[in-house]
Scaffold this motif. Structure first.
Motif, PDB file in Angstrom:
ATOM      1  N   GLY A   1     -23.211   7.419  19.033  1.00 58.80           N
ATOM      2  CA  GLY A   1     -24.612   7.196  18.648  1.00 58.80           C
ATOM      3  C   GLY A   1     -24.806   7.142  17.144  1.00 58.80           C
ATOM      4  O   GLY A   1     -25.721   6.479  16.647  1.00 58.80           O
ATOM      5  N   GLN A   2     -23.942   7.836  16.405  1.00 56.19           N
ATOM      6  CA  GLN A   2     -24.071   7.846  14.942  1.00 56.19           C
ATOM      7  C   GLN A   2     -23.101   6.885  14.255  1.00 56.19           C
ATOM      8  O   GLN A   2     -23.226   6.648  13.059  1.00 56.19           O
ATOM      9  N   ASN A   3     -22.147   6.363  15.008  1.00 56.72           N
ATOM     10  CA  ASN A   3     -21.088   5.557  14.367  1.00 56.72           C
ATOM     11  C   ASN A   3     -20.887   4.208  15.043  1.00 56.72           C
ATOM     12  O   ASN A   3     -19.777   3.678  15.057  1.00 56.72           O
ATOM     13  N   HIS A   4     -21.925   3.647  15.586  1.00 51.54           N
ATOM     14  CA  HIS A   4     -21.756   2.394  16.337  1.00 51.54           C
ATOM     15  C   HIS A   4     -21.560   1.202  15.412  1.00 51.54           C
ATOM     16  O   HIS A   4     -20.959   0.205  15.795  1.00 51.54           O
ATOM     17  N   GLY A   5     -22.064   1.283  14.222  1.00 46.15           N
ATOM     18  CA  GLY A   5     -21.865   0.190  13.264  1.00 46.15           C
ATOM     19  C   GLY A   5     -22.496  -1.124  13.672  1.00 46.15           C
ATOM     20  O   GLY A   5     -22.058  -2.197  13.247  1.00 46.15           O
ATOM     21  N   LEU A   6     -23.532  -1.054  14.497  1.00 53.43           N
ATOM     22  CA  LEU A   6     -24.119  -2.302  15.010  1.00 53.43           C
ATOM     23  C   LEU A   6     -25.212  -2.863  14.102  1.00 53.43           C
ATOM     24  O   LEU A   6     -25.575  -4.023  14.232  1.00 53.43           O
ATOM     25  N   LEU A   7     -25.730  -2.028  13.239  1.00 53.68           N
ATOM     26  CA  LEU A   7     -26.864  -2.491  12.426  1.00 53.68           C
ATOM     27  C   LEU A   7     -26.403  -2.821  11.007  1.00 53.68           C
ATOM     28  O   LEU A   7     -25.483  -2.182  10.486  1.00 53.68           O
ATOM     29  N   PRO A   8     -27.041  -3.794  10.385  1.00 52.24           N
ATOM     30  CA  PRO A   8     -26.706  -4.077   8.980  1.00 52.24           C
ATOM     31  C   PRO A   8     -27.241  -2.957   8.086  1.00 52.24           C
ATOM     32  O   PRO A   8     -27.917  -2.044   8.580  1.00 52.24           O
ATOM     33  N   ILE A   9     -26.962  -3.044   6.806  1.00 53.95           N
ATOM     34  CA  ILE A   9     -27.406  -1.961   5.921  1.00 53.95           C
ATOM     35  C   ILE A   9     -28.922  -1.831   5.972  1.00 53.95           C
ATOM     36  O   ILE A   9     -29.637  -2.792   6.263  1.00 53.95           O
ATOM     37  N   ALA A  10     -29.388  -0.639   5.709  1.00 54.13           N
ATOM     38  CA  ALA A  10     -30.829  -0.380   5.718  1.00 54.13           C
ATOM     39  C   ALA A  10     -31.327  -0.461   4.279  1.00 54.13           C
ATOM     40  O   ALA A  10     -30.904   0.314   3.432  1.00 54.13           O
ATOM     41  N   ALA A  11     -32.229  -1.411   4.010  1.00 49.44           N
ATOM     42  CA  ALA A  11     -32.647  -1.645   2.627  1.00 49.44           C
ATOM     43  C   ALA A  11     -34.122  -1.345   2.407  1.00 49.44           C
ATOM     44  O   ALA A  11     -34.710  -1.761   1.417  1.00 49.44           O
ATOM     45  N   SER A  12     -34.739  -0.648   3.349  1.00 49.73           N
ATOM     46  CA  SER A  12     -36.142  -0.269   3.151  1.00 49.73           C
ATOM     47  C   SER A  12     -36.357   1.119   3.729  1.00 49.73           C
ATOM     48  O   SER A  12     -35.559   1.609   4.530  1.00 49.73           O
ATOM     49  N   ASP A  13     -37.473   1.731   3.328  1.00 50.82           N
ATOM     50  CA  ASP A  13     -37.834   3.039   3.901  1.00 50.82           C
ATOM     51  C   ASP A  13     -37.925   2.944   5.414  1.00 50.82           C
ATOM     52  O   ASP A  13     -37.455   3.802   6.154  1.00 50.82           O
ATOM     53  N   GLU A  14     -38.563   1.876   5.866  1.00 55.88           N
ATOM     54  CA  GLU A  14     -38.812   1.698   7.291  1.00 55.88           C
ATOM     55  C   GLU A  14     -37.495   1.551   8.052  1.00 55.88           C
ATOM     56  O   GLU A  14     -37.338   2.064   9.160  1.00 55.88           O
ATOM     57  N   ALA A  15     -36.540   0.862   7.450  1.00 56.18           N
ATOM     58  CA  ALA A  15     -35.269   0.624   8.127  1.00 56.18           C
ATOM     59  C   ALA A  15     -34.547   1.929   8.425  1.00 56.18           C
ATOM     60  O   ALA A  15     -33.984   2.117   9.508  1.00 56.18           O
ATOM     61  N   SER A  16     -34.600   2.847   7.475  1.00 47.81           N
ATOM     62  CA  SER A  16     -33.907   4.128   7.696  1.00 47.81           C
ATOM     63  C   SER A  16     -34.511   4.858   8.884  1.00 47.81           C
ATOM     64  O   SER A  16     -33.796   5.423   9.711  1.00 47.81           O
ATOM     65  N   ASP A  17     -35.839   4.847   8.973  1.00 51.77           N
ATOM     66  CA  ASP A  17     -36.506   5.529  10.097  1.00 51.77           C
ATOM     67  C   ASP A  17     -36.139   4.871  11.425  1.00 51.77           C
ATOM     68  O   ASP A  17     -35.869   5.542  12.418  1.00 51.77           O
ATOM     69  N   ILE A  18     -36.168   3.536  11.434  1.00 50.18           N
ATOM     70  CA  ILE A  18     -35.883   2.822  12.681  1.00 50.18           C
ATOM     71  C   ILE A  18     -34.426   3.046  13.096  1.00 50.18           C
ATOM     72  O   ILE A  18     -34.118   3.209  14.275  1.00 50.18           O
ATOM     73  N   ASP A  19     -33.543   3.101  12.116  1.00 47.37           N
ATOM     74  CA  ASP A  19     -32.132   3.344  12.441  1.00 47.37           C
ATOM     75  C   ASP A  19     -31.948   4.715  13.080  1.00 47.37           C
ATOM     76  O   ASP A  19     -31.160   4.883  14.014  1.00 47.37           O
ATOM     77  N   ALA A  20     -32.676   5.694  12.550  1.00 40.44           N
ATOM     78  CA  ALA A  20     -32.568   7.042  13.129  1.00 40.44           C
ATOM     79  C   ALA A  20     -33.041   7.016  14.585  1.00 40.44           C
ATOM     80  O   ALA A  20     -32.425   7.630  15.465  1.00 40.44           O
ATOM     81  N   LEU A  21     -34.128   6.291  14.836  1.00 40.14           N
ATOM     82  CA  LEU A  21     -34.631   6.164  16.212  1.00 40.14           C
ATOM     83  C   LEU A  21     -33.597   5.465  17.090  1.00 40.14           C
ATOM     84  O   LEU A  21     -33.301   5.904  18.210  1.00 40.14           O
TER      85      LEU A  21
END
Lengths: 601, 333
Positions: free
Chosen positions: B24-44
């Motif tokens: 769940g923490q190491n899937h590597g499926l998402l590109p880098i997070a370049a916004s505040d919102e992206a970090s939150d969505i990635d955590a979800l």
């Protein structure tokens, strides 16, 4: 005596005496026999599946390279538009109707559908709609995707778009006619001893499907007729140039088209509930939970449509509402999946092709369900909406679910439909090719979407090439996987070993008559000596007062509703020859004491 | 010595949990997070991925285990055990998913709210927003469309603007930077109303509250910044809004995610996140270039120019090369 033998012996008199003698020409006529119509549906829709598959293969070939270099971009858009339309409206939905046509009257002990002519009309609309749709390639096929969102649909390939609308209206009409027929047949034509909770779960699934079809499909028709007005008459219901609102179209479209997903998957929930118990030799686990969860899915399916519109101008509070309703659907769906697993658990699994596809259904559908919860979550959906993640999710539900379900049903009921056994070796080859091809094609698409590849593009960022090549290889494997199936079906239909009436030792009524069934299915009125899934229960039921009471109740109910005179006392006497109980009193064989049936083998 | 099955079950549960937590923490499926919102969505997403992995392994494990362990033995034609009900078990597997879903629902709500999805201003009428009234590129839309005869003349925005608004802490504050975004077949045009600059690239400063007012000229488009995890449809006649804070400097892709025609896949632009100082420099350079363009423009009568001559400066701005333009509209020379 096993449960199956017990059920068969109880229905000896009701069983048909000789299988129907059909000629191939019968399948090209306006025949009103539900079994002919069922097979007409299945063969026709499978042909459309192959046509849709060719389009999918062309689409994947285009996507093997990042540039738009295989087909012109306009044609590419037409290919995926018609591919989706064919697969939805000419394959999965009518294939479900095909199985329902063949099976429902048999399963409930009826002689035919409630409205046989309407049934035939519903079928013959399918080839008409299909040929019309394909003819659009002659004038420029629609290019606006199967969603046909305005304003794009109003400005591209207008003739093709209008043909698409007309074709979908025809196919939707067919769905509605079919749904009316299924609902009326199930509610009014069950053998008298069969209560709603005695029905096979496939019938429950078709009730739920029919309800959805009847409520949702007219809304699609309304949307398409208004779109047609915009296209042909210059009105502006959805056209922003005349103050129309394209978002209203999306609401109307998805009010049908999300339930359409359940219309496509629900019949195969029913199929899986039939296939697993037979080949696991165990009762279905949680009959009522599975039956009522279908109704729950139907209801909830009607209030989730705006989750397709989280990025298209929906107020925040509305997004939250639709997020919650969408997520809640996971509960009844989860109930089904867990119940199926519990059905398998501890059984004696007969891993024939039907069972493999049934287990493959669960294996793949569960991933479609999981990603369904993910896309229901608004923040995550905002990222992956309209990307290959959604393409993957959709195909895990509708290929991994519905198409695997169709194949499971094909293999399971092939002996009943044709009177011959299908070759299991090639069935297993078909399963392996399909499962591997499917996984190679669609699993990597999740990553594609999350990494940034939108869907419906002919050209894409070269960094996605490797994954796209893998998907394309998988698609070719899927295309190849149909070859053993087609050859196997044709060969086995003609030369396969005779199947007998009940080769799977199943308990539901369709197996209590000849294979293929005679013209009116049964000679007499069948009775339920057991429930449809009472595998392994002979030791409990065959010796108990419970069975005695059940048979007496069934026979009495049959007698009352069919008008055949029968004494309750006689009903309780001849436990092993229940079928004779529905015959005139003069024909009752008094030489069969009750205990004979209880002694086992 | 036989190990009791309950211990084996527990061990299997622990292994599955550990695998799920790790993947769940190491899937590597998402590109880098370049916004505040992206970090939150990635955590979800990571949370959902953890739960999903466990569920997926469990279901597949049961199927494979059953196929091996419970396979019918040769010659055994008897039925299995007649279990068909277990009420407590059914309650359990109804309640557990319901609770998980409730949890994911509440978590999603929190993230969505923190992104600004529930900003009441995001639902107000933006009647004053005349996104395309300032668009110097609006003429381009008609020319670039592959259906010029059908190029819609969209009436003034009259419907509510919807999208992702200000996060709760910025709710009452205007955005640091407002950019009007116009989608048209097959390009994005960005204009900066405060400075009068128009560009085919989206430039913004890092760590500043940016508001995009998104509209469409012809058909539906969808403005998507994958590294920002943000997407909003561009709808003719219905301006919408997207507000966010970029956190990482660099170049990102703007992708059109809604099918908008034959060349939908080619509808791309670049989003550049600068440091605030670099952004100011860029803006000034654009203002200078813009004024030079205007001066040149005054010197010629557009009516005397051919389509190709008229379009040349805009083609450069919106990063469409002349070959593409020719390919799109061979009739325009």
């Amino acid at each position: 005596m096993t449960q199956a033998q017990f059920q068969e012996s109880a229905n000896t008199e009701a069983r048909g005496t000789a299988p129907a003698d059909r000629h191939w020409r019968d399948y090209f006529t306006f025949n009103t026999d539900h079994k002919v119509i069922g097979i007409q549906y299945l063969v026709t829709t499978f042909i459309f599946y192959l046509i849709g598959g060719v389009m999918a293969t062309l689409v994947r070939t285009e996507l093997a390279t990042p540039d738009s270099d295989f087909v012109p971009p306009e044609l590419y858009n037409s290919l995926f538009t018609v591919h989706a339309t064919v697969m939805i409206f000419l394959w999965i939905v009518p294939a479900g109707a095909g199985f329902a046509n063949f099976l429902i009257p048999l399963m409930i002990g009826a002689k035919d559908m409630a409205f046989p002519r309407l049934n035939a009309i519903a079928f013959w609309l399918i080839p008409v709609g299909g040929v019309l749709l394909l003819s659009s390639f002659l004038v420029g096929a629609p290019q606006a995707g199967w969603t046909s969102y305005p304003p794009l649909s109003l400005v591209t390939a207008q003739a093709g778009e209008e043909i698409w609308i007309l074709s979908v209206l025809i196919l939707g009409t067919s769905s509605i006619l079919g749904a009316v027929n299924f609902a009326v047949t199930i509610f009014t034509m069950r053998v008298p001893s069969m209560g709603l909770n005695d029905m096979p779960l496939f019938c429950w699934a078709m009730i739920a499907t029919s309800a959805l079809t009847l409520i949702a499909t007219p809304v699609l028709a309304a949307a398409l007729i208004l779109l047609s007005f915009d296209l042909l008459a210059g009105t502006a219901f959805f056209n922003p140039t005349g103050n129309g609102d394209p978002i209203v179209y999306q609401h109307l479209f998805w009010f049908y088209s999300h339930p359409a997903v359940y219309i496509m998957i629900m019949p195969f929930f029913g199929v899986i509930s039939e296939v697993l118990p037979v080949h696991s030799r165990k009762p279905i686990f949680g009959y009522l939970a599975i039956a009522y969860s279908s109704l729950a899915i139907s209801f909830l399916g009607l209030i989730v449509w705006a989750h397709h519109m989280f990025t298209s101008g929906t107020p925040g509070w509305l997004r939250m509402f639709f997020m919650i309703t969408t997520m809640i659907i996971a509960v009844p769906t989860g109930i089904k999946i867990f119940s199926w697993l519990a059905t398998i658990w501890g059984g004696k699994l007969r891993l024939v092709s039907a069972m493999l596809f049934g287990m493959g259904f669960i294996s793949t559908f569960v991933l479609g369900g999981i990603t369904g919860i993910m896309v229901a979550s608004v923040p995550f959906d905002i990222h992956v909406h309209d990307t290959y993640f959604v393409v993957a999710h959709l195909h895990y539900v509708l290929f991994g679910g519905s198409v695997f379900g169709i194949y499971a049903a094909f293999y399971h009921w092939f002996p009943k439909m044709t009177g011959r056994m299908i070759n299991e070796f090639w069935g297993r080859v078909h399963f392996v090719l399909t499962y591997v091809g499917f996984t190679v094609t669609f699993l990597p698409m999740h990553a594609l979407g999350m990494q940034g590849m939108p869907r419906r593009v002919a050209m894409y960022d070269p960094k996605f090439t490797t994954i796209n090549v893998i998907c394309t290889v998988g698609a070719y494997m899927l295309a190849v996987s149909t070859i053993p199936f087609i050859i196997n079906v044709i060969w086995s239909w003609r030369y396969g070993p005779k199947a007998g009436d009940n080769p799977w030792q199943a308990l539901s009524l369709e197996w209590m008559t000849t294979s293929p069934p005679p013209i009116e299915n049964f000679e007499g009125v069948p009775v339920l000596a057991t429930g449809p899934y009472d595998y392994g229960m002979e030791k409990i039921q065959n010796t108990g007062e419970r069975l005695r009471l059940k048979l007496r109740e069934n026979a009495t109910r049959n007698a009352q509703k069919t008008g055949i005179p029968i004494a309750e006392a006689q009903a309780s006497t001849f436990l092993g020859r229940t079928a004779t109980l529905v015959a005139p009193e003069s024909e009752v064989n008094v030489d069969s004491p009750a205990d004979e049936s209880q002694d086992g083998e | 010595m036989n190990i009791p099955s309950s211990i084996l079950t527990m061990l299997a549960g622990i292994v599955v949990t550990l695998i799920s937590l790790w993947y769940g923490q190491n899937h590597g499926l998402l590109p880098i997070a370049a916004s505040d919102e992206a970090s939150d969505i990635d955590a979800l997403f990571n949370t959902m991925m953890t739960i999903s992995t466990g569920l997926f392994i469990m279901v597949q494990g049961v199927l494979v285990f059953a196929a091996i362990k419970y396979r019918r033995r040769q010659g055994d034609n008897t039925d299995g055990p007649p279990w068909h009900d277990n009420f407590p078990l059914e309650i359990l597997w109804t309640a557990v998913p319901a609770v998980i879903i409730l949890g994911i629902g509440v978590y999603s709500f929190e993230i969505y709210n923190s992104m600004g999805g529930l900003d009441p201003m995001g639902n107000h009428d933006h009647g004053t927003m005349q996104a395309h009234s300032k668009m110097r590129g609006s003429a381009i839309a008609a020319t670039l469309s592959d259906t010029p005869q059908k190029t819609p003349q969209i009436p003034s925005p009259k419907l509510v603007a919807l999208g992702v608004g200000a996060s709760p802490e910025n709710e009452d504050k205007p955005a640091d930077l407002v950019v009007n975004v116009m989608g048209l077949q097959y390009a994005w045009i960005f204009s900066y109303p405060e400075s009068g600059v128009s560009s085919g690239e989206l430039h913004m400063p890092a760590n500043r509250d940016v508001q995009l007012n998104i509209s469409a000229q012809d058909v539906l488009h969808a403005f998507w910044l994958p590294e920002f995890r943000l997407k909003q449809d561009a709808i003719p006649g219905r301006p919408s809004e997207l507000r966010f804070t970029a956190t990482k400097t660099g170049e990102y892709r703007v992708v059109c995610a809604e099918l908008c025609g034959a060349y939908h896949g080619a509808m791309k632009a670049v989003a550049v996140v600068h440091t605030p100082e670099e952004f100011d420099t860029w803006l000034q350079s654009q203002q200078v270039a813009s004024s030079q363009n205007l001066e040149q423009a005054v010197a010629v009568n557009p009516g005397e120019l051919s389509d190709g001559e008229f379009l040349a400066p805009y083609v450069r701005e919106i990063k469409i090369n002349s070959e593409t333009l020719e390919q799109l509209h061979p009739t325009h020379h």
